[in-house]
Motif scaffolding. Structure first.
Motif, short mmCIF file in Angstrom:
data_model
loop_
_atom_site.label_atom_id
_atom_site.label_comp_id
_atom_site.label_asym_id
_atom_site.label_seq_id
_atom_site.Cartn_x
_atom_site.Cartn_y
_atom_site.Cartn_z
N ASN A 1 43.01 54.75 37.60
CA ASN A 1 42.97 53.38 37.08
C ASN A 1 43.95 53.21 35.92
OD1 ASN A 1 40.77 55.04 35.68
ND2 ASN A 1 41.00 53.30 34.32
N LEU A 2 44.21 51.96 35.57
CA LEU A 2 45.21 51.64 34.57
C LEU A 2 44.55 51.28 33.24
CD1 LEU A 2 47.54 49.39 36.75
CD2 LEU A 2 47.90 51.78 36.11
N TYR B 1 38.51 44.95 37.67
CA TYR B 1 38.85 44.85 36.27
C TYR B 1 38.30 43.53 35.72
CZ TYR B 1 42.49 48.49 36.86
OH TYR B 1 43.18 49.65 37.12
N GLY C 1 46.85 36.37 39.28
CA GLY C 1 46.72 37.81 39.19
C GLY C 1 47.97 38.44 38.61
N LEU C 2 48.04 39.75 38.67
CA LEU C 2 49.16 40.48 38.09
C LEU C 2 50.16 40.89 39.16
CD1 LEU C 2 46.70 40.91 36.03
CD2 LEU C 2 48.00 42.88 35.24
N GLN D 1 49.11 49.84 42.35
CA GLN D 1 47.94 48.98 42.52
C GLN D 1 48.41 47.56 42.78
OE1 GLN D 1 44.89 49.28 39.49
NE2 GLN D 1 45.25 51.48 39.28
N LEU E 1 39.32 40.62 38.15
CA LEU E 1 40.45 40.98 39.01
C LEU E 1 40.08 42.16 39.89
CD1 LEU E 1 43.18 40.81 36.25
CD2 LEU E 1 43.09 39.31 38.23
N TYR F 1 53.56 44.73 34.19
CA TYR F 1 53.09 43.67 35.06
C TYR F 1 53.35 42.33 34.39
CZ TYR F 1 50.41 46.80 38.14
OH TYR F 1 50.03 47.77 39.05
N TYR G 1 39.54 48.72 42.87
CA TYR G 1 39.22 48.60 41.45
C TYR G 1 38.74 47.19 41.14
CZ TYR G 1 42.81 52.34 41.44
OH TYR G 1 43.57 53.47 41.71
N LYS H 1 48.83 54.85 33.59
CA LYS H 1 47.88 55.26 34.62
C LYS H 1 47.10 56.48 34.15
CE LYS H 1 47.85 55.80 39.66
NZ LYS H 1 47.68 54.41 40.07
N LEU I 1 39.01 48.23 33.11
CA LEU I 1 38.32 48.68 34.31
C LEU I 1 36.82 48.53 34.18
CD1 LEU I 1 38.72 50.16 37.10
CD2 LEU I 1 38.04 52.23 35.85
N PHE J 1 47.17 43.64 42.94
CA PHE J 1 46.11 42.82 42.40
C PHE J 1 45.91 41.55 43.21
CE2 PHE J 1 44.77 44.63 38.34
CZ PHE J 1 45.70 45.63 38.18
N GLN K 1 35.58 51.71 39.80
CA GLN K 1 36.60 52.18 40.74
C GLN K 1 35.90 52.86 41.90
OE1 GLN K 1 39.56 54.76 38.97
NE2 GLN K 1 40.16 55.64 40.94
#
Lengths: 116, 112
Positions: free
Chosen positions: B99-100, A35, B43-44, A105, A91, B36, A33, B94, A45, A107, A48
């Protein structure tokens, strides 16, 4: 512990120039992904991938943004030409595939882009 | 449409005090929910996740969250905040394709 790698970490570019970001996901992760996170906002997003195929690029500004994952491993996100509004954190995240519980996920550290 | 709302943009708590960060979601099916944390310029990092089962989930760094379907909420809690918890916190749901969708985040400041 395996991590998602991104480079560069920081990029400053002038308006109308081209810029590219690279992401290397965790080994074996089929889903990747990209972002975009504007300052003060949550990530959104852009695109993907499942292996080398695009699953969702509905929010990718295709007139200036492109993304590829040619061999289904690492990925490149390009902006040409860059605009002031593209200043943001980009990201990359990856997750494994399969049935059962949704996959977490992971990151990367992100690329901070500043367009002047 | 699917969405996540974090009503509090910025919260300040004293070190050692308890913390609760609010998250409300809008999702048609059973949601998969995440919290997160993001330190400045980073980043997360995943704190915890809810998929099914026990509605009280435990995460890393002493955090927990409770899923309340009737209130469409997934609030994050910690009984005693440490100065190192100062960061931005994001709630996410989600989507079916994987994807989130993130909320706008809550920035946590910790007073000594």
């Amino acid at each position: 512990e395996a991590e998602v790698a991104q480079s560069p970490r920081y990029k400053i570019t002038e308006k109308s120039q081209a810029v590219a970001f690279w992401c290397d996901p965790i080994s074996g992760h089929a889903t990747l992904y990209w972002y975009r996170q504007i300052l003060g906002q949550g990530p959104e997003l852009l695109v993907q991938f499942q292996d080398e195929s695009v699953v969702d690029d509905s929010q990718l500004p295709k007139d200036r943004f492109s993304a590829e994952r040619l061999k289904g491993v690492d990925s490149t996100l390009k902006i040409q030409p860059a605009e002031l509004g593209d200043s943001a954190m980009y990201l990359c995240a990856s997750s494994s595939s399969g049935t059962g519980n949704p996959r977490e996920q992971y990151f990367g550290p992100g690329t901070r882009l500043t367009v002047t | 449409a699917q969405s996540v709302t974090q009503p509090d943009i910025h919260i300040t708590v004293s070190e050692g005090a308890s913390l609760e960060l609010r998250c409300n979601y809008s999702y048609g099916a059973t949601p998969y929910l995440f919290w997160y944390v993001q330190s400045p310029g980073q980043g997360l990092q995943l704190l915890l996740k809810y998929f099914s089962g026990d509605t009280l989930v435990q995460g890393i760094k002493g955090f927990e969250a409770e899923f309340k379907r009737s209130q469409s909420s997934f609030n994050l809690r910690k009984p005693s905040v440490h100065w190192s918890d100062a960061a931005e916190y994001f709630c996410a749901v989600k989507r079916s394709q994987g994807n989130l969708i993130f909320g706008k985040g809550t920035k946590l400041s910790v007073k000594p």
